[in-house]
Write an enzyme that holds these catalytic residues in place. Structure first.
Site, mmCIF file in Angstrom:
data_model
loop_
_atom_site.group_PDB
_atom_site.id
_atom_site.type_symbol
_atom_site.label_atom_id
_atom_site.label_comp_id
_atom_site.label_asym_id
_atom_site.label_seq_id
_atom_site.Cartn_x
_atom_site.Cartn_y
_atom_site.Cartn_z
ATOM 1 N N TRP A 299 0.854 -1.181 0.000
ATOM 2 C CA TRP A 299 0.000 0.000 0.000
ATOM 3 C C TRP A 299 0.892 1.233 0.000
ATOM 4 O O TRP A 299 2.081 1.136 0.290
ATOM 5 C CB TRP A 299 -0.983 -0.003 1.168
ATOM 6 N N ASP B 135 5.145 -5.169 3.468
ATOM 7 C CA ASP B 135 5.236 -6.109 4.571
ATOM 8 C C ASP B 135 6.355 -7.100 4.289
ATOM 9 O O ASP B 135 6.593 -7.468 3.135
ATOM 10 C CB ASP B 135 3.919 -6.868 4.747
#
Length: 181
Positions: free
Chosen positions: A110, A129
């Site tokens: 994101w 991540d």
């Protein structure tokens, strides 16, 4: 002494009989139900946690007393973390831009647009991540500046972005500048 205990027993029995005559079993059950539900709801009420860890942060060794949080990549207030949600890889064996050993960067991410207070410019920041190991558990941050609802996935930070990787286990999150906004 025995007469004192007999008197206490008689008074207790009288009082319990009075209560039993004036209140039924259903009212007792209703009051117990209210107490149980009220006890379960009480921890969900909102309260201010902003000052909860102030003393622990101030006493941390190795931190310069005059250092500003927006300049320190080990703090949630660091300017690049404006749309961050996860554990800081800087606390988990990685860096701002690299995952710790034994983990892989997520194939999807994101983005956020963060203001650098030093130069006054907005930067496009990609949050990746790091996947493949269990949760780091250190330096949890959740900043939601300009976050959009879940149907706009590219700007929503509450998703396990490791879903596209071989291992969907989330470990920590990096913060990579990808351009000037």
């Amino acid at each position: 002494m025995r007469s004192l205990f007999n008197w206490i027993d008689r008074r207790t029995e009288q009082r319990l009989r009075q209560v039993a005559h004036s209140h039924g079993r259903r009212s007792l059950l209703a009051r117990l139900g209210v107490a149980l539900v009220g006890g379960a709801v009480l921890p969900m009420l909102p309260f201010d946690r902003s000052g909860q860890f102030m003393g622990a942060q101030a006493a941390e060794p190795g931190k310069a007393p005059g250092a500003k949080a927006h300049d320190d990549p080990m703090q949630c207030e660091y300017w690049r973390y404006c749309a961050f949600d996860g554990y800081l890889c800087t606390c988990c064996g990685g860096t701002l831009t690299q995952c710790p050993p034994g983990t892989d960067a997520s194939k999807v991410s994101w983005v956020g647009t963060c203001l650098n207070p030093k130069d006054g410019r907005h930067y496009l920041v990609s949050y990746n991540d790091c996947c493949g190991k269990g949760s780091c558990g250190e330096c949890l941050c959740n900043n939601n500046e300009r976050e959009r609802p879940g149907y706009r996935l590219g700007v929503h930070n509450d998703i396990n972005w490791c879903m596209a990787n071989t291992s969907s286990m989330f470990h920590c999150t990096t913060s990579v500048i990808v351009g000037v906004a």
